[in-house]
Design a protein around this motif. Structure first.
Motif, PDB file in Angstrom:
ATOM      1  N   TYR A 289       0.739  -1.112   0.086  1.00 49.38           N
ATOM      2  CA  TYR A 289      -0.183  -0.045  -0.008  1.00 49.38           C
ATOM      3  C   TYR A 289       0.924   1.307   0.175  1.00 49.38           C
ATOM      4  O   TYR A 289       0.649   2.249  -0.680  1.00 49.38           O
ATOM      5  CB  TYR A 289      -0.976   0.139   1.251  1.00 49.38           C
ATOM      6  CG  TYR A 289      -1.768  -0.998   1.239  1.00 49.38           C
ATOM      7  CD1 TYR A 289      -2.447  -1.531   0.411  1.00 49.38           C
ATOM      8  CD2 TYR A 289      -2.393  -1.335   2.686  1.00 49.38           C
ATOM      9  CE1 TYR A 289      -3.551  -2.562   0.640  1.00 49.38           C
ATOM     10  CE2 TYR A 289      -3.291  -2.519   2.780  1.00 49.38           C
ATOM     11  CZ  TYR A 289      -3.856  -3.198   1.661  1.00 49.38           C
ATOM     12  OH  TYR A 289      -4.921  -4.041   1.775  1.00 49.38           O
ATOM     13  N   GLY A 292       2.814   2.023  -3.188  1.00 45.29           N
ATOM     14  CA  GLY A 292       1.637   2.253  -4.498  1.00 45.29           C
ATOM     15  C   GLY A 292       1.649   1.141  -5.289  1.00 45.29           C
ATOM     16  O   GLY A 292       1.516   1.399  -6.663  1.00 45.29           O
ATOM     17  N   HIS A 305      -6.928  -0.926  -5.949  1.00 43.22           N
ATOM     18  CA  HIS A 305      -5.951   0.411  -6.799  1.00 43.22           C
ATOM     19  C   HIS A 305      -5.226  -0.586  -7.966  1.00 43.22           C
ATOM     20  O   HIS A 305      -4.514  -1.554  -7.579  1.00 43.22           O
ATOM     21  CB  HIS A 305      -5.127   1.131  -5.995  1.00 43.22           C
ATOM     22  CG  HIS A 305      -3.817   1.999  -6.701  1.00 43.22           C
ATOM     23  ND1 HIS A 305      -2.748   1.079  -6.731  1.00 43.22           N
ATOM     24  CD2 HIS A 305      -4.113   2.920  -7.103  1.00 43.22           C
ATOM     25  CE1 HIS A 305      -1.944   2.159  -7.401  1.00 43.22           C
ATOM     26  NE2 HIS A 305      -2.753   3.287  -7.831  1.00 43.22           N
ATOM     27  N   ARG A 342      -1.411  11.721  -7.649  1.00 39.28           N
ATOM     28  CA  ARG A 342      -0.467  10.717  -7.225  1.00 39.28           C
ATOM     29  C   ARG A 342       0.971  10.929  -6.772  1.00 39.28           C
ATOM     30  O   ARG A 342       1.450  10.235  -5.742  1.00 39.28           O
ATOM     31  CB  ARG A 342       0.098   9.900  -8.670  1.00 39.28           C
ATOM     32  CG  ARG A 342      -1.316   9.392  -9.213  1.00 39.28           C
ATOM     33  CD  ARG A 342      -0.922   8.451 -10.660  1.00 39.28           C
ATOM     34  NE  ARG A 342      -0.399   7.256 -10.062  1.00 39.28           N
ATOM     35  CZ  ARG A 342      -0.219   6.124 -11.096  1.00 39.28           C
ATOM     36  NH1 ARG A 342      -0.510   6.473 -12.330  1.00 39.28           N
ATOM     37  NH2 ARG A 342       0.563   5.054 -10.508  1.00 39.28           N
ATOM     38  N   GLU A 345       0.127  11.755  -2.795  1.00 41.68           N
ATOM     39  CA  GLU A 345      -0.069  10.406  -2.341  1.00 41.68           C
ATOM     40  C   GLU A 345       1.103   9.771  -1.954  1.00 41.68           C
ATOM     41  O   GLU A 345       1.381   9.208  -1.042  1.00 41.68           O
ATOM     42  CB  GLU A 345      -1.204   9.422  -2.763  1.00 41.68           C
ATOM     43  CG  GLU A 345      -2.555  10.083  -2.703  1.00 41.68           C
ATOM     44  CD  GLU A 345      -3.761   9.061  -3.238  1.00 41.68           C
ATOM     45  OE1 GLU A 345      -3.246   8.123  -3.606  1.00 41.68           O
ATOM     46  OE2 GLU A 345      -4.870   9.500  -3.043  1.00 41.68           O
ATOM     47  N   ASP A 346       1.967   9.756  -3.202  1.00 42.52           N
ATOM     48  CA  ASP A 346       3.430   9.194  -3.022  1.00 42.52           C
ATOM     49  C   ASP A 346       4.193   9.693  -1.860  1.00 42.52           C
ATOM     50  O   ASP A 346       4.866   8.986  -0.777  1.00 42.52           O
ATOM     51  CB  ASP A 346       4.329   9.572  -4.305  1.00 42.52           C
ATOM     52  CG  ASP A 346       5.408   8.674  -4.379  1.00 42.52           C
ATOM     53  OD1 ASP A 346       5.460   7.347  -4.014  1.00 42.52           O
ATOM     54  OD2 ASP A 346       6.438   8.943  -4.774  1.00 42.52           O
TER      55      ASP A 346
END
Length: 409
Positions: A289, A292, A305, A342, A345-346
């Motif tokens: 998770y 990613g 995802h 993205r 979130e990374d």
């Protein structure tokens, strides 16, 4: 009541994924999360999508659930193939809940077996189930190991009776060392989950829980600060003044004590709330998770995802079963993540890892913030000089603030 599903775009009935999901898929690991939404008692602090074992019927009962989840596994394999996603063996499987061990070992083993038949498992794949200590026996743990499970995560939460009572936990503290011994005898790795900051829990209470957990000699420990979620029983009790509210400074003191005790016992942190005794004993599923990777979430309310395409299933087990029975996707909504999302979130996830975040992954604003984070004692200066943002102990306490400073305004 469980928290609401996120907003998003309508999910297609056939479940097909956007073309973006195919890009680079062969290089990403693939995991499965299997949600079992049943508990004997709904804990007062919990806002997960769970239901007591006897409150549902009409195609949504606990007895019928394994068959429904098998249907989604089959549906998932078909969607991935039709979407052009290359077939990849499963690297990790995680059964969460709820209380997965309310299903019998044969049902859990059948779900794992179907995953093995559909995709195959990587050599050395990690297969975990969560478990309430009162829902396993020496025999059931041995049967899980025989079915291919490699790891069990026991919801210990506390070793102090009055804390467990506040949390509405139904297990007895003395049960934990017993089930850990049974799991060990079965050849399973063991994780213990703890919660700190429960209303009425003293620092001495928390120290007692840490010491009790370490006496069991687990391979892995998770320690989470209690978050009071709106709509839960505990939130209502606090609002009515029946129990005291949580205090941020109390959380900080208890986190520092956890780090002190766990480090002294030979555990290393690898994520803000997680410690492993040895390299390789980290929860590889959770790392998927945070890094990613791709995963498919099976079950009502489960999230998935694949390659920047995210979707989530309808919450109620009856609606979930009905959709699968009709041969359509159980997804309630989806979103396709753009580059900015993205990136955000990374940073949010990877900065929480002990391995750190390469400064080269940051935009210019983030790289500029590094010097100030060193000066404020929030990141490790030696790691930063070598090109990695790695949280200090103080930074772990203020991880969200670090993330905000690394991201553009």
């Amino acid at each position: 009541m469980p928290s609401a599903l996120p907003l998003g775009d309508p999910a297609p009935a056939d479940g097909l994924l956007d073309p973006q999901a195919r890009e680079g898929a062969q290089e990403r690991a693939f995991s499965l999360y299997i949600h079992v939404p049943y508990c004997t008692v709904r804990c007062g602090y919990c806002d997960f999508n769970t239901y007591t074992a006897t409150e549902l019927g009409g195609g949504a009962s606990q007895d019928e659930y394994a068959g429904t989840a098998l249907s989604e596994l089959d549906f998932a394999a078909g969607v991935l193939e039709r979407s052009g996603i290359p077939r990849r063996p499963v690297s990790t499987v995680f059964f969460g809940g709820g209380t997965p061990t309310l299903l019998n070992p044969e049902e859990l083993g059948a779900l794992l077996g179907r995953a093995r038949d559909l995709w195959g498992l990587e050599p050395g794949a990690e297969v975990t189930t969560e478990a309430n200590p009162e829902t396993v026996t020496e025999e059931s743990l041995a049967r899980l190991a025989e079915a291919g499970f490699t790891r069990v995560s026991f919801g210990m939460q506390s070793a102090v009776p009055h804390v467990l009572k506040t949390l509405d936990r139904v297990h007895r503290p003395e049960r934990v060392p017993q089930v850990v011994a049974w799991a060990r005898a079965a050849g399973l790795n063991v994780s213990l989950d703890l919660i700190y900051g429960t209303p009425g829990e003293s620092l001495a209470d928390w120290e007692r829980s840490l010491d009790a957990a370490l006496t069991c000699e687990p391979d892995h420990v998770s320690a989470y600060a209690l978050i009071i979620e709106d709509g839960t029983k505990l939130a209502a009790q606090i609002r009515r003044g029946e129990v005291p509210d949580v205090v941020d400074d109390d959380h900080a003191d208890k986190y520092e004590l956890a780090e002190q005790r766990l480090a002294a016992a030979g555990f290393d942190w690898y994520e803000v709330s997680n410690w492993a005794r040895e390299p390789g004993q980290e929860c590889r599923h959770n790392l998927a998770y945070w890094r990613g990777d791709d995963w498919w979430g099976i079950g009502p309310g489960a999230h998935s995802h694949v390659g920047g395409v995210r979707w989530w299933n309808v919450k109620h087990p009856r609606a979930y079963a009905q959709r699968l029975g009709d041969g359509v996707s159980p997804a309630a909504g989806k979103e396709v993540l753009d580059g900015d999302t993205r990136y955000l979130e990374d940073i949010l996830l990877r900065v929480r890892l002990a391995e750190g975040l390469p400064t080269s992954a940051l935009h210019a604003e983030g790289r500029t913030a590094v010097a100030g984070l060193i000066a404020d004692g929030l990141i490790d200066p030696q790691a930063a000089f070598k090109g990695t943002v790695r949280l200090s102990l103080r930074g772990r306490l203020l991880a969200d603030a670090v993330v905000r400073r690394l991201l553009p305004d």
